[in-house]
Design an enzyme around this catalytic site. Sequence first.
Site, PDB file in Angstrom:
ATOM      1  N   SER A 237      22.580 -38.396  45.070  1.00 49.01           N
ATOM      2  CA  SER A 237      21.602 -37.828  44.488  1.00 49.01           C
ATOM      3  C   SER A 237      20.573 -37.881  44.947  1.00 49.01           C
ATOM      4  O   SER A 237      18.869 -37.603  43.813  1.00 49.01           O
ATOM      5  CB  SER A 237      21.224 -38.726  42.588  1.00 49.01           C
ATOM      6  OG  SER A 237      20.985 -40.171  43.089  1.00 49.01           O
TER       7      SER A 237
ATOM      8  N   SER B  67      25.886 -41.711  46.114  1.00 51.48           N
ATOM      9  CA  SER B  67      24.039 -41.156  46.323  1.00 51.48           C
ATOM     10  C   SER B  67      23.326 -41.554  47.147  1.00 51.48           C
ATOM     11  O   SER B  67      22.176 -41.030  47.378  1.00 51.48           O
ATOM     12  CB  SER B  67      23.468 -41.135  45.184  1.00 51.48           C
ATOM     13  OG  SER B  67      23.707 -40.956  43.637  1.00 51.48           O
TER      14      SER B  67
ATOM     15  N   LYS C 281      12.016 -42.727  46.652  1.00 54.72           N
ATOM     16  CA  LYS C 281      13.071 -41.603  45.217  1.00 54.72           C
ATOM     17  C   LYS C 281      12.251 -41.259  44.041  1.00 54.72           C
ATOM     18  O   LYS C 281      12.296 -42.463  43.528  1.00 54.72           O
ATOM     19  CB  LYS C 281      14.691 -41.929  45.673  1.00 54.72           C
ATOM     20  CG  LYS C 281      15.272 -41.354  44.740  1.00 54.72           C
ATOM     21  CD  LYS C 281      17.166 -41.453  44.962  1.00 54.72           C
ATOM     22  CE  LYS C 281      17.869 -41.215  44.050  1.00 54.72           C
ATOM     23  NZ  LYS C 281      19.443 -41.578  43.675  1.00 54.72           N
TER      24      LYS C 281
END
Length: 426
Positions: A134, A158, A65
Amino acid sequence: MSVNDFATRDKTSSLEAAEAAIARYEHTEDLIQAFAHLDKEQVRQVAKEQEHHSGPLKGLIVGIKDLINTADAPATYGSPIYRDNRPAQDAAIVQALRAAGAVPFGKTVTTEFALFSPPKTRNPWNLEHTPGGSSSGSAAAVAANVVPVALGTQTAGSVIRPATFCGIYGFKPSFGALPSSGLKTISPSLDTLGILGQRLDDIRRVFNALRTTAEVSHTLLQAPLRLSFLQTPWWPEIAADLRERLEAAVTHLKTDSSQFEIQTSDKDSLFGELTHAQQALMGAEVLVHLSQERQEHPELLSPALQNYLDKCAQTRPADLLQAQGIINQVKQHPELMFGDADLILSAAALGEAPTRDTTGDPILCRAWTALGIPCINLPIGFGHQGLPIGLQIAARPGQDDLLLEAATRIAHHLGTLTITLPVLRS
């Protein structure tokens, strides 16, 4: 490609696994836009270097990420403010991945500072719908079979929310169970690294290779498991098809009393209090940790983020103290939430993935993040729109091994241990 042809996993050769991942990336990226950065030649070079590694993650390709620092790639944190940011070294979790023999694969898209502004990434099940946030790119890349595993982070919902929207497994460990230095700090009391994957075995393998806590023997998992089914105060807002599927899953588990003891939780009110407390705590900490960006680069913040920060600035000190008080009380006395149960079952989201103008609501994940307890999403089928839906399971603090073992048992009993991958259509 068959929907169950998991092309990038079960490779003993790092080079073969990397080439399979690159091929899938080239086939899918224009459609799902899961990556903020990928240097194919760099991936090949790392895979070559890892080819003779004997670590526990040999041959595993892992998406990273873009909230996580890497020395060989930009770390933009989803914001144009950091478009030229090149960290001097890997985050601790990336160092641990390399040391275990894995091959980091690019930087997956995150929402702006891991918050709520929708990113470019699309849901592989339906390109007009969100993959969630996210950890948007991580979930989409796993579901699209580019990588079998990806790292995410969770401050509200997330990891769990994008996992359920994309129909994959998503595991948020206990707070601090994975090394967290080298992440962009958003909310230090809440920010938690997580793992998204196609298989529970993959998630457990990665967690055990990277964890900072001692592994607990699976022999400690008792039978029957004591489960509590929590509807939450938002039960009326959960989609009817998901409510039906959850109730059917609970009913099915009840049929095997030798494996599962299930009761209905009466902790809806406390769950609601913890949810609102998490919102207050997160808002106060985000306001502090994005203060520099807010002051120096307001024109580079999205309107959605500006509005969120303005709202956070209205939190009263008394409200924050009250929030911290209820969170700390339940942290110290988890039986207030769990009763005598080992695990709590609930919905992972309010329903299927909404359209791409939002990342969905993390309301059903916030309380568990506030408490720092481990939780996981189990895919349990599809809703009326043909998009995935999920069951969330939470365990007491530090009971990560119990949760992973129990999740395997529950998924096996529900017949969902092997997931289906989408067939991408432009």
